[in-house]
Design a protein around this motif. Sequence first.
Motif, short mmCIF file in Angstrom:
data_model
loop_
_atom_site.label_atom_id
_atom_site.label_comp_id
_atom_site.label_asym_id
_atom_site.label_seq_id
_atom_site.Cartn_x
_atom_site.Cartn_y
_atom_site.Cartn_z
N UNK A 108 68.63 55.21 -35.74
CA UNK A 108 67.98 54.68 -37.11
C UNK A 108 68.37 53.12 -36.91
N UNK A 109 69.42 52.84 -36.84
CA UNK A 109 69.83 51.31 -36.49
C UNK A 109 69.00 50.62 -35.44
N UNK A 110 68.83 51.43 -34.10
CA UNK A 110 67.99 50.88 -33.16
C UNK A 110 66.45 50.73 -33.54
N UNK A 111 65.98 51.70 -34.11
CA UNK A 111 64.60 51.59 -34.57
C UNK A 111 64.34 50.54 -35.58
N UNK A 112 65.22 50.65 -36.41
CA UNK A 112 64.80 49.47 -37.62
C UNK A 112 65.09 48.00 -36.88
N UNK A 113 66.13 47.89 -36.04
CA UNK A 113 66.26 46.52 -35.63
C UNK A 113 65.39 45.95 -34.66
N UNK A 114 64.87 47.11 -33.87
CA UNK A 114 63.82 46.73 -32.74
C UNK A 114 62.48 46.26 -33.77
N UNK A 115 62.34 46.88 -34.68
CA UNK A 115 61.12 46.40 -35.51
C UNK A 115 61.16 45.30 -36.21
N UNK A 116 62.54 45.09 -36.57
CA UNK A 116 62.71 44.01 -37.51
C UNK A 116 62.93 42.58 -36.78
N UNK A 117 63.83 42.59 -35.72
CA UNK A 117 64.38 41.33 -35.22
C UNK A 117 63.31 40.79 -33.87
N UNK A 118 63.30 39.68 -33.85
CA UNK A 118 62.55 39.12 -32.43
C UNK A 118 63.45 38.37 -31.65
N UNK A 119 64.30 37.45 -32.09
CA UNK A 119 65.25 36.72 -31.23
C UNK A 119 66.56 36.59 -31.51
N UNK A 120 67.56 36.58 -30.74
CA UNK A 120 68.96 36.15 -30.71
C UNK A 120 69.29 34.82 -30.22
N UNK A 121 70.03 33.90 -30.85
CA UNK A 121 70.47 32.69 -30.47
C UNK A 121 71.71 32.94 -30.84
N UNK A 122 72.54 32.71 -29.43
CA UNK A 122 74.04 33.02 -29.40
C UNK A 122 74.51 31.72 -29.26
N UNK A 137 74.25 28.86 -26.61
CA UNK A 137 74.34 29.24 -25.23
C UNK A 137 73.77 30.20 -24.55
N UNK A 138 72.92 31.01 -25.51
CA UNK A 138 72.18 32.11 -25.04
C UNK A 138 70.93 32.23 -25.91
N UNK A 139 69.79 32.36 -25.30
CA UNK A 139 68.43 32.69 -26.03
C UNK A 139 68.04 34.17 -25.55
N UNK A 140 68.12 34.94 -26.67
CA UNK A 140 67.78 36.59 -26.12
C UNK A 140 66.65 37.11 -26.90
N UNK A 141 65.97 38.17 -26.40
CA UNK A 141 64.97 38.80 -27.05
C UNK A 141 65.25 40.30 -27.26
N UNK A 142 64.94 40.60 -28.52
CA UNK A 142 65.45 42.11 -28.86
C UNK A 142 64.07 42.86 -28.48
N UNK A 143 64.37 43.78 -27.65
CA UNK A 143 63.51 44.81 -27.10
C UNK A 143 63.22 46.26 -27.83
N UNK A 144 62.42 46.92 -27.67
CA UNK A 144 61.94 48.11 -28.25
C UNK A 144 63.15 49.10 -27.99
N UNK A 145 63.42 50.09 -29.03
CA UNK A 145 64.41 50.95 -29.09
C UNK A 145 64.04 52.01 -27.88
N UNK A 146 64.96 52.59 -27.20
CA UNK A 146 64.80 53.60 -26.15
C UNK A 146 65.61 54.55 -26.15
N UNK A 147 65.92 55.59 -25.33
CA UNK A 147 66.82 56.44 -25.29
C UNK A 147 68.36 56.10 -25.35
N UNK A 148 68.39 54.83 -24.65
CA UNK A 148 69.77 54.12 -24.64
C UNK A 148 69.98 53.60 -25.95
#
Length: 385
Positions: free
Chosen positions: A316-330, A341-352
């Motif tokens: 549930x967290x993975x599905x909601x976060x994948x749909x809600x979030x676009x970019x992580x700035x760390x 230090x990092x720019x990251x993208x949030x991918x779609x939820x998978x089995x992992x």
Amino acid sequence: MNRLDPGLLDGVRSRVSATGGLPDDHALADALRASGRVLGSEALVDLTRAARAELTGAGPLQALLETPGVTDVLVNGPGQVWVDQGDGLRRAELDVGDAADVRALAARMAALAGQRLDDASPVVDARLPDGTRLHAAVEPVAEAGAVIALRVLRQATLDLPALVAGGGVPEPWRPLLDGLVRGRANLLVTGGTGTGKTTLLAALVGRVPADERILTVEEARELAPVHPHVVPLTARRPNVEGVGEVTLSDLVRGALRMRPDRIVVGECRGAEVRELLLALNTGHDGGMATLHANAAEHVPARLEALGALAGMGRQAVAAQAAAALDVVLHLRRHRGSRFVAQVATVGVASAAGLTVDVAARWDGADGPGPIPGRGWDALLDRWVR
């Protein structure tokens, strides 16, 4: 700072207590004048500051809290006061008295924050009236008699150009950050304690177009963005009777009913993650929040841990976060400097589960320039070009 003798302090306390609430500097100065024991304007100013520290602040620790650059003040027991000015802890030459004095100081600050600290309730986590965060413990939890940790609240007011000029953001990344805000990306700003998450968040909020209405939700007000339409909402802890609490979850839900163009959560550290993800999945694009994490790659595990507090399963967290979030700035903190230090993208939820992929890295102004990685061009294509 002068220390008030007990008799004068008791007289000031009795005079201002009749007014109700916390006395301001004007009321304290009037009470000191009425005592007939203060001569000269300079002495009045100094003693007013001392009275404010004793009655509404951190007593002998107040001067340390007001020192520029100080982020933390720690008392490990009698004769052990430490401060952090962003470059590590150092011993402070300050005498706060014996074990009984330290315990009395901790209990007074807890009461000032509307909490109790005694044998029946030996640990307290609270906010002082000026926003300073207080965590204290007394015997039997603390062997030293009492220990105190104070975290200084400093409102974040720097804008994005200032962060770039100060080495907090590399110049090549500035167009991307502008594009993310302009394109209404949902952003998660992550990092450890004291890395500058709130500062970057305030700078990003300041880039929001002036005709948009922004609702900010915080545990204590730290965001002070330069924007004409910001509505701040601040959580409230329960009083000594355990009533009157207003949680971050309550505020996020309420913010949805206040016609926001964007919702900004100052720090997501508990079950409010559920309301945040739900809000960002209901058409409220352009939302932002901060989150404690050691690296961008650790965000999925952190979100799962917080989601569990709200009764959400991993999927549930993975599905909601994948749909809600676009970019992580760390952000990182290294040798006194704080930087993205990092720019990251949030991918779609998978089995992992949820995936967060780093698209670019930077080691700060003292290192080489930012290093693009896989996904950097796609990130620019979507949000800049």
